[in-house]
Design an enzyme around this catalytic site. Structure first.
Site, PDB file in Angstrom:
ATOM      1  N   ASP A   8      -5.298   4.480   0.938  1.00 33.21           N
ATOM      2  CA  ASP A   8      -4.230   3.500   1.184  1.00 33.21           C
ATOM      3  C   ASP A   8      -3.272   3.924   2.298  1.00 33.21           C
ATOM      4  OD1 ASP A   8      -5.284   3.460  -1.535  1.00 33.21           O
ATOM      5  OD2 ASP A   8      -3.842   1.871  -1.948  1.00 33.21           O
ATOM      6  N   GLU A  39      -3.355  -2.363   2.242  1.00 38.05           N
ATOM      7  CA  GLU A  39      -2.429  -3.289   1.575  1.00 38.05           C
ATOM      8  C   GLU A  39      -0.978  -2.815   1.541  1.00 38.05           C
ATOM      9  OE1 GLU A  39      -2.265  -3.942  -2.477  1.00 38.05           O
ATOM     10  OE2 GLU A  39      -1.850  -1.831  -2.828  1.00 38.05           O
ATOM     11  N   ASN A  40      -0.725  -1.554   1.934  1.00 44.07           N
ATOM     12  CA  ASN A  40       0.650  -1.041   1.984  1.00 44.07           C
ATOM     13  C   ASN A  40       1.090  -0.714   3.413  1.00 44.07           C
ATOM     14  OD1 ASN A  40      -0.470   0.670  -0.832  1.00 44.07           O
ATOM     15  ND2 ASN A  40       1.120  -0.887  -0.987  1.00 44.07           N
ATOM     16  N   HIS A  68      -1.001  -5.955  -3.332  1.00 42.24           N
ATOM     17  CA  HIS A  68       0.080  -6.217  -2.366  1.00 42.24           C
ATOM     18  C   HIS A  68      -0.404  -6.964  -1.116  1.00 42.24           C
ATOM     19  CE1 HIS A  68       3.369  -4.205  -4.354  1.00 42.24           C
ATOM     20  NE2 HIS A  68       2.647  -3.107  -4.521  1.00 42.24           N
ATOM     21  N   HIS A 151      -9.656  -1.421  -6.602  1.00 38.24           N
ATOM     22  CA  HIS A 151      -8.219  -1.194  -6.491  1.00 38.24           C
ATOM     23  C   HIS A 151      -7.622  -1.413  -7.876  1.00 38.24           C
ATOM     24  CE1 HIS A 151      -4.696  -0.871  -3.840  1.00 38.24           C
ATOM     25  NE2 HIS A 151      -4.097  -1.717  -4.685  1.00 38.24           N
ATOM     26  N   HIS A 176      -5.297   2.595  -4.944  1.00 36.28           N
ATOM     27  CA  HIS A 176      -4.101   2.021  -5.569  1.00 36.28           C
ATOM     28  C   HIS A 176      -3.103   3.057  -6.076  1.00 36.28           C
ATOM     29  CE1 HIS A 176      -1.406  -0.700  -7.657  1.00 36.28           C
ATOM     30  NE2 HIS A 176      -1.632  -0.090  -8.808  1.00 36.28           N
ATOM     31  N   HIS A 178      -2.616   6.212  -5.167  1.00 35.40           N
ATOM     32  CA  HIS A 178      -2.097   7.024  -4.059  1.00 35.40           C
ATOM     33  C   HIS A 178      -2.161   8.527  -4.305  1.00 35.40           C
ATOM     34  CE1 HIS A 178       0.518   3.624  -2.067  1.00 35.40           C
ATOM     35  NE2 HIS A 178      -0.686   3.201  -2.441  1.00 35.40           N
TER      36      HIS A 178
END
Length: 260
Positions: A8, A39-40, A68, A151, A176, A178
């Site tokens: 991520d 997504e981040n 996200h 995820h 997801h 992290h």
């Protein structure tokens, strides 16, 4: 066939290490296909069209998403114009974009990337297991190399997906949470697996966010605006070696890179 999956990407620090290091890493590691979860990428929440274009320009072929992916409203209209940006395939029918991309790698081998999202402790969307069955049936028979980004919050749900798809896909990689896990291995029927690849961004943090703000939130329970941290920028990845003729994984190895 050598595949690099980048964990991520969080905020500007995550984008910075990808900009600065990805191109050289792809050459040094002789990578045929690079994939990343994005997504981040926009200040820790969502991604914008400009940032998608920026990340794809670094040599990454496919960008996966998660819960996200919808946080920036401008991404909704962009999805139809960029098939290499994925959102979880188990969002309801009518959601913008797609959860599956089929393409051709640098070595000429066909490949597919499937993005799924878990439901345990997350949004109660469609079943990711049944969505996997549906999407895998859409992949042309000649495409043997298939990578799945699951995820999800719960390790049990990710592990269950690995066992469910063992022998049917080349790899199931978790995103997801992290935090990289130490369980990278090849399952008995030839599918590489890891519960979580980790994070590309600032590790002097709480999963990418400024430590002080997160600790304060745990102490007082009051709403707070979280900011992306800055220190100790790392790129957590896994390197996969896959037989393009059978689609079976030969090995999976965690690789970690730091921004000098």
């Amino acid at each position: 066939m050598r595949i690099l999956f980048i964990g991520d990407i969080v905020g500007e620090p995550g984008r910075r290490i990808v900009r600065d290091r990805a191109a050289d890493i792809l050459v040094q590691q002789r990578i045929d296909l690079a994939i990343a979860n994005c997504e981040n990428a926009a200040s820790g929440f969502g991604v914008t069209p400009r940032l998608v274009d920026e990340l794809l320009s670094t040599g990454i072929e496919v960008l996966s998403g998660g819960n996200h992916i919808w946080d920036r409203k401008e991404i909704f209209d962009y999805f139809p114009h960029q098939p290499r940006l994925l959102r979880p395939a188990n969002f309801p029918d009518g959601s913008p974009g797609s959860g599956l991309f089929v393409g051709e790698a640098r070595n000429g081998a066909g490949y597919a990337v499937l993005n799924l999202q878990g439901r345990t402790f997350m949004t109660p969307i469609d079943c990711p297991f049944r969505a996997a069955d549906r999407e895998l049936a859409r992949i042309p028979p000649g495409v043997k190399v298939v990578l799945v980004d699951i995820h999800a919050e719960a390790t049990s749900e990710k592990q269950a997906m690995g066992w469910y798809l063992d022998g049917r896909v080349s790899a199931v990689v978790g995103t997801h949470t992290h935090v990289p896990t130490g369980d990278a291995h090849v399952l008995p029927k030839g599918t590489a697996y890891i519960t979580d690849v980790g994070m590309t961004g600032p590790h002097d943090s709480v999963i990418g966010m400024d430590k002080e703000g997160i600790v304060k939130r745990f102490l007082d329970g009051l709403p707070a605006r979280f900011a992306v941290a800055e220190g100790d920028i790392q790129m957590n990845t896994v390197l996969l070696d896959v037989d393009p003729e059978t689609g079976h994984a030969l090995s999976i190895e965690r690789l970690n890179f730091r921004l000098d």
